[in-house]
Design an enzyme around this catalytic site. Structure first.
Site, PDB file in Angstrom:
ATOM      1  N   LEU A 622      56.172 -25.806 -32.354  1.00  0.00           N
ATOM      2  CA  LEU A 622      56.452 -26.515 -31.107  1.00  0.00           C
ATOM      3  C   LEU A 622      55.472 -26.086 -30.030  1.00  0.00           C
ATOM      4  CD1 LEU A 622      58.070 -28.160 -29.076  1.00  0.00           C
ATOM      5  CD2 LEU A 622      59.569 -26.184 -28.803  1.00  0.00           C
ATOM      6  N   ASP A 623      55.627 -24.879 -29.579  1.00  0.00           N
ATOM      7  CA  ASP A 623      54.771 -24.341 -28.518  1.00  0.00           C
ATOM      8  C   ASP A 623      54.342 -22.952 -28.978  1.00  0.00           C
ATOM      9  OD1 ASP A 623      53.506 -23.555 -26.223  1.00  0.00           O
ATOM     10  OD2 ASP A 623      55.300 -23.495 -24.986  1.00  0.00           O
ATOM     11  N   PRO A 624      53.243 -22.870 -29.771  1.00  0.00           N
ATOM     12  CA  PRO A 624      52.191 -23.864 -29.942  1.00  0.00           C
ATOM     13  C   PRO A 624      52.446 -24.826 -31.104  1.00  0.00           C
ATOM     14  CG  PRO A 624      51.538 -21.844 -31.008  1.00  0.00           C
ATOM     15  CD  PRO A 624      52.889 -21.584 -30.413  1.00  0.00           C
ATOM     16  N   ASP A 627      52.908 -29.439 -28.661  1.00  0.00           N
ATOM     17  CA  ASP A 627      52.267 -29.522 -27.347  1.00  0.00           C
ATOM     18  C   ASP A 627      50.764 -29.785 -27.482  1.00  0.00           C
ATOM     19  OD1 ASP A 627      52.193 -26.968 -28.516  1.00  0.00           O
ATOM     20  OD2 ASP A 627      51.729 -26.010 -26.607  1.00  0.00           O
TER      21      ASP A 627
END
Length: 942
Positions: A622-624, A627
């Site tokens: 997700l993050d990273p 994004d």
């Protein structure tokens, strides 16, 4: 000369020479425009037709030939259609367009034709998938009336009004039967079922006479006034209210319903119409906002059960309920309502009326998404058996009127009970669109149908043997539904294993990853973990999944052996262990994927990975992860337009859903508590309007936390995350004067974190006074940490108050976390470890609770004409209360999809790889969107 009599001779068998010559002309001259009306054969009650004889006459006058299949069940007779100019014939093959109301039996579908009817395939309804397959196989172009909408999204062809009319008549009829079963003869007994009336005018007269009896006081006085609640204000609701208004009635606002019941006698009935703003409220507080609700219905909850339901006798539901919107009345709402509903004074002396709620008329009658789903009924009622008695206490339903329950009427083809009027109404709406459908020959390419309006084009589901672009999603939805069903039914027939995945770790994010991979029956997954019980649970849930005990820090040889035995490796271990795994993957030439940031130790392995011909894919979570991909998609699209990026701000947060953010941190853990808490101790670096800002590690980030108005409806604060400057090069946006990546939390998070920091709770230094694995009340542990182990309660409060800067809000956060209480905690070597162990349970998600992922990119680009645009990308993902969390899905699914791409040869890079190239992120995003992880971009000219 042919006489009328001679033309009609043998019209259903040997057709006259005149009609035969017409048919020859239909089949031989391509320039002639021919359409056909097929007979309805789905059930004995379906007497409607898509158009009436008057509409046929209109079409014939325009030079269109209309063929009609013979039917003695149709409400309009064959004589009436023939007098209007139609040709009565079994053979519909000369027509380019064949129309009906309901679905066509598969064996009666004529290949290479355009059809129009309600197909009920757009949600991949299982019962209609054979029909969809047949239409694809037979090269049929299907126009689905349900998807014919205007520029505002409103349906242009629907039977809605007569569904409302028929539903209201039926429920009045049902009330008579239900009240009789409860021991009361009432005027409702004289109402018949809808199909007993020749038309709605006759039914209105019967309702008027019923109303006269009510006005005369022939309803028992102890009933009090019966109240009817109508949901929605569209055609369905208006049709129902048209019938209701024949009764002696008053209308009141929803918030006046209770008072109206108390002040109105039994000689009138009460009506109220509820709209969204009457019962939907933001979960985070405030008032209804239509624009926000349309964009984010998940932010709202229904108060219908509290504000309106206790005062209604009959619910008339005329609204379609989509799966992602709050339910008007859930099963639990209804059950609790009937348990707790207090008898009003009007019901005293009437023990055989157990509660005010008598009936639900669910006119929408969509078993997937309607009120039926809200009260746990899984099938519609029928015209033959229009009513069920549903017992909320036992969760069972039965045909009949007796018993302690609620009457349910949920017929899914109500307009068929008023077939002539319904046909007239629908046909008037449909006729304007028929000409372009007739000219849309199924053998011609879909993309060449330039004459089609958007209304018709966007309603075409299949064409030229394929799903049209707007409906490609049906294939993915169908696949997911079939796989879910297969899992529910148990193990499938054995399929040879062709590929093997080694998955290291068994934490929060593993389950969605395993679930996605094992949809491929030829793929096996080995879950290797030092928590063998977790791996065994996963293996028990998913086919072709095998648990293995492995501690990477202790068994490097076993790790190497496992890597050697598999085709690809996924590491969901703590990031510090990735270099060990990566080196072994390079040695055995196996591709590796992780969701973690690229470490320097991993970067150093780039050339070794290239030489080995493998990829070490990082930052696909997700993050990273997501994004990166959404940002790069926007950047690359902008650059393709000749634009340059001037500003990039990105914020992401994994949070509890607002209704579950019920602790001082406004946070719960769907991943490692230690890692979650320590993010606030990192340093940060970012570019702000051309100026580099450095934030030192060790707590300085606490001063950078600021409120933000991102995602209106949520009360959020944000802070910068790590080194944002590096992304100027990684994203190739060196033209930007602002580059900032940050983290989102709810308001209150900073206050609680600062208090913990000031008390030394973030310290990772070992302390001899924290007896390892010794349980002690928190207030005693805290006394040690503030340097006064013998402090009494009053003194401890004063010391803590001083430590937190004499800030009452911070003190309250410490109290609410239980750190000043007698609540026991198992001490660890360090304050941080002690706190993390405690919060693992204290701030864990409870049963039925869900989390939330918020992601926003705020990007400014300068166009070639020097104008600037803001392109904002929003992504909101909710967890499933009884399924995977949002965090698990948004981390586990991307790495699973990337792994499958690797195995299928769709990801061919070597070396240390990030998902920044279009060849990687584009297909990955497409597959994520098919899994329901969606984003939305809003463009504003500055």
């Amino acid at each position: 000369m042919w006489t009328v009599k001679s033309i009609k001779t043998n019209r259903y068998g040997i057709i006259s020479r005149y009609l035969l010559s017409l048919q020859r002309n239909f089949s031989s001259e391509r320039t002639e425009r021919v359409m056909a009306i097929r007979r309805e054969d789905i059930n004995v009650w379906e007497r409607r037709a898509p158009i009436a004889p008057s509409h046929v006459a209109e079409l014939v006058n325009k030079g269109i030939k209309v063929l009609v299949q013979p039917s003695t069940r149709r409400a309009y007779t064959m004589d009436e259609y023939e007098r209007a100019g139609a040709v009565i014939t079994e053979d519909l093959t000369p027509a380019s367009l064949i129309i009906g109301v309901k679905a066509v039996p598969i064996d009666l579908l004529i290949p290479n034709k355009t059809y129009a009817f309600f197909s009920h395939t757009i949600k991949a309804q299982e019962a209609n998938m054979p029909l969809l397959d047949a239409m694809l196989e037979k090269n049929i172009r299907i126009v689905d009336y349900e998807k014919m909408v205007d520029a505002k999204g409103h349906r242009v062809c629907a039977f809605g009004k007569f569904a409302g009319v028929g539903g209201m008549i039926n429920i009045l009829h049902g009330l008579g039967l239900r009240l009789l079963a409860l021991g009361h003869h009432t005027p409702f007994m004289y109402m018949g079922a809808t199909h007993n009336y020749k038309n709605s005018r006759a039914a209105k007269l019967a309702i008027y006479e019923l109303g006269e009896d009510i006005k005369a006081g022939k309803l028992p006085a102890h009933f009090g006034p019966l109240s009817f609640v109508f949901s929605g204000s569209g055609n369905v609701s208006q049709g129902a209210q048209e019938m209701f208004q024949e009764l002696p009635h008053i209308y009141v606002e929803p918030d006046e319903l209770k008072k109206a019941i108390q002040s109105t006698d039994h000689r009138k009935v009460i009506g109220t119409v509820v709209s969204r703003e009457d019962y939907l409220v933001p979960k985070a507080g405030g008032v209804f906002n239509a624009e926000e609700y349309d964009a984010h219905p998940e932010r709202y909850r229904s108060t219908f059960a509290e504000k309106i339901a206790p005062y209604m006798s009959v619910l008339v539901n005329g609204t379609y309920w989509a799966p992602n919107v709050p339910r008007l009345l859930t099963y639990d709402d209804a059950r609790n309502l009937l348990k707790t509903m207090k008898r009003s004074s009007a019901y005293e002396g009437c023990p055989d009326l157990p509660h005010r709620l008598l009936a639900i008329c669910d006119i929408s009658a969509d078993c997937d998404v309607s009120t039926l789903n809200q009260v746990k009924l899984l099938e519609c009622t029928t015209i033959e058996y229009p009513f069920h008695q549903y017992n909320m206490k036992t969760g069972t339903s039965q045909i009949g009127m007796a018993g302690d329950g609620v009457l349910i009427c949920s017929i899914d083809n109500l307009p068929a009970q008023l077939p002539r009027e319904a046909t007239d109404y629908f046909g008037k709406l449909l006729v304007p669109w028929l000409a372009e459908m007739i000219d849309s020959h199924a053998t011609e390419p879909f993309e060449d149908q330039h004459h089609l309006s958007d209304t018709v084009r966007n309603a075409i589901i299949t064409s030229n043997g394929s799903l049209t672009p707007s409906y490609k999603y049906i294939a993915d939805l169908r696949k997911r539904q079939e796989e879910a069903k297969a899992r529910a039914l148990g193990p499938n027939v054995s399929v040879p294993i062709k590929q093997r995945v080694l998955l290291l770790g068994s934490g929060f994010t593993v389950a969605p990853c395993v679930e996605y991979l094992t949809r491929d029956k030829s793929l096996a997954v080995t879950v290797a973990s030092d928590q063998i019980s977790e791996a065994e649970i996963l293996a028990s849930k998913y086919k072709n999944t095998h648990p293995v005990l492995l501690d990477v820090t202790q068994s490097e040889e076993k790790l190497k052996k496992l890597i050697q035995q598999h085709d690809v490796v996924i590491s969901l271990l703590p990031y510090s262990l990735h270099p060990v795994v990566a080196k072994s993957c390079i040695a055995h030439k196996k591709n590796l994927l992780t969701t973690s940031y690229v470490l320097p130790a991993i970067e150093e392995l780039h050339q070794s990975a290239v030489d080995a011909g493998i990829a070490i894919v990082n930052e696909v979570g997700l993050d990273p992860g997501i994004d990166h991909m959404l940002a790069m998609e926007c950047f690359d699209d902008a650059k393709a337009e000749g634009a340059v990026v001037k500003s990039f701000r990105s914020y992401c947060g994994g949070l509890p859903a607002p209704e579950h953010a019920d602790n001082p941190l406004r946070y719960k853990f769907s991943w490692s508590p230690r890692a979650g808490l320590l993010t606030i101790m990192n340093g940060a670096r970012y570019l702000w309007y051309g100026k580099t800002v450095d934030v030192a590690a060790g707590g300085s980030l606490l001063n950078e936390i600021k409120p933000t108005n991102m995602f209106p409806g949520y009360r959020l604060e944000c802070y910068p995350n790590r080194d944002s400057l590096a992304y100027g090069d990684l994203y190739d946006i060196r033209t930007a004067n602002t580059i900032l990546r940050g983290t989102l939390r709810y308001e209150g998070y900073a206050t609680a974190c600062l208090a913990l920091f000031q008390l030394g709770m973030y310290s990772s230094a070992e302390r001899s006074d924290l007896a390892l694995a010794h349980e002690q009340p928190w207030k005693q542990v805290l006394a040690k940490l503030v340097g006064r182990p013998d402090a009494g309660e009053s003194e401890l409060y004063s010391l803590v108050f001083e430590k937190v800067g004499k800030d009452q809000a911070r003190l309250q956060a410490i109290k609410d976390l239980g750190l000043l209480s007698d609540e026991p905690v198992l001490q660890q070597k360090t304050p941080l470890d002690t706190l993390c162990l405690y919060l693992t349970k204290k701030l864990a998600y409870g049963e039925g609770e869900r989390d939330l992922v918020l992601l926003q990119h705020d990007i400014t680009v300068e166009m070639t004409d020097k104008t600037q645009e803001n392109r904002r990308i929003d992504m909101i993902c909710h967890g499933e209360p009884d399924g995977h969390s949002a965090m698990a899905r948004t981390v586990g699914l991307p790495v699973a999809i990337a792994t499958k791409m690797m195995l299928d040869g769709d990801l061919k890079a070597t070396g240390v790889v990030l998902p920044l190239n279009r060849e990687i992120y584009k297909p990955l995003l497409t597959r994520l969107r098919a899994e329901g992880i969606q984003s939305q971009m809003t463009t504003t000219v500055l």
